[in-house]
Design an enzyme around this catalytic site. Sequence first.
Site, PDB file in Angstrom:
ATOM      1  N   TYR A 118       0.861  -1.182   0.000  1.00  0.00           N
ATOM      2  CA  TYR A 118       0.000   0.000   0.000  1.00  0.00           C
ATOM      3  C   TYR A 118       0.899   1.233   0.000  1.00  0.00           C
ATOM      4  O   TYR A 118       1.818   1.327   0.807  1.00  0.00           O
ATOM      5  CB  TYR A 118      -0.893   0.010   1.256  1.00  0.00           C
ATOM      6  N   GLU A 206      -3.573   7.550  -4.052  1.00  0.00           N
ATOM      7  CA  GLU A 206      -3.481   6.295  -3.292  1.00  0.00           C
ATOM      8  C   GLU A 206      -3.387   5.105  -4.231  1.00  0.00           C
ATOM      9  O   GLU A 206      -4.226   4.954  -5.123  1.00  0.00           O
ATOM     10  CB  GLU A 206      -4.729   6.150  -2.405  1.00  0.00           C
TER      11      GLU A 206
END
Length: 399
Positions: A118, A206
């Site tokens: 991530y 993101e």
Amino acid sequence: MNLHEFQAKEILNGFGVRIQRGYVVSTANDAVEKAKDLNRETGTNFFIIKAQVHAGGRGKGGGVKLAKSIEDVYEISQKIIGMNLITPQTSEKGKKVHQVLVAEDVYYPGNSEVEEYYISVLLNRTTSKNMIMYSTEGGMDIETVAENTPDLIHTLDVCPIEGLTDLNAQEIALNLKLNGNAKNEMIDFVKALYKAYDKSDSSLFEINPVIKTSDDKILAVDAKVSIDDNALFRHPDYAEMRDVREENPIEVEAKEVGLNYVDLEGNVGCMVNGAGLAMATMDLIKQAGGEPANFLDVGGTADSERVETAFRIIMKDPDVKAILINIFGGIVRCDRVANGIVDACKNMKDEISVPIIVRLEGTNSKIAKDIIDSSGLNFHSAVEFKEAADKVQKVLDTA
Ligand code: GDP
Ligand code: MN
């Protein structure tokens, strides 16, 4: 402004971030054509079909599916296009899928050798810096990781003037436990991602997951971006990417007429001048036991035309059961605003069916109150802030 995954990836690609390659299509036939193109370009025989809606968690909702043949591509696309996708991040009603991204399968030769990470870049308002948040626990909901294993989430503040240094990028690759070629790839990836975030004037970029393929490539599989609306004038190409189908239709209309409007769940419509007063008004409605139906800042010029426009926007929300007008007449005089409200209401007699509570404070507020009280319309005037909110509650209770 939020964008679709395929658009965010397009931006990333332009800044040299390696992405999972794919094409966006709106029919199953086009999906087949593009899958064939991908096969020619990359040699892939497997494809991933991904619903393009402004919401995450699409995989969980059945909006991301692996196709192991061209026939699969057709069948899966046919199913996903037009479906109502419900994910943990959409409302119960879900979101209609108009397009899918047909992308190369990058999880070869199977999930076992692929690592998921991530990585996001966002604005940290507390430190007035940019922040890179990253974790070895990619692929899943980052909120869940934050709750269960907060130690596995790293953050790094980046000075916006200095930018991301080589040392910063190395630290990230190190904490993600990479070495060899994958480590170098990650360093380049993070630098390019930061650049994309910075140069596109985004408040969030993101990537979840970023993956390391079995042959040590680092690439973006998913991408979510929020671009600062106030910077869009510097990026006409991004502004064109706006997909109003994904946005609240009342908000879209309000924007077109220059009103600062945010749709909310409650039943008290608010018409206020100034963002601060609008926030305070919403708080007060809540304290009095009500729920605001919207945030609406009509701005400095509260003349009858503008008030009427604001009424029209507020009344588009079927949940509105009362309207609270709370306007401070500093530069604009209260009596002018009062005349504006009365005129607008007379023009819209058949359209406004709910009680209206009016509080006008500031220059000529007494004259304004007289205008409101003697109008013969369905108004409830108030002088004090709290009194206005209480009157809202009262009309709701007796409705
Ligand atoms: P989200 O569910 O909306 O976050 O959509 P993602 O783009 O993150 O995709 C969801 C999941 O699909 C990922 O976490 C992967 O597990 C899977 N996925 C995405 N691309 C591929 C691919 O090329 N091959 C395979 N086998 N799975 C993929
Ligand atoms: Mn994702």
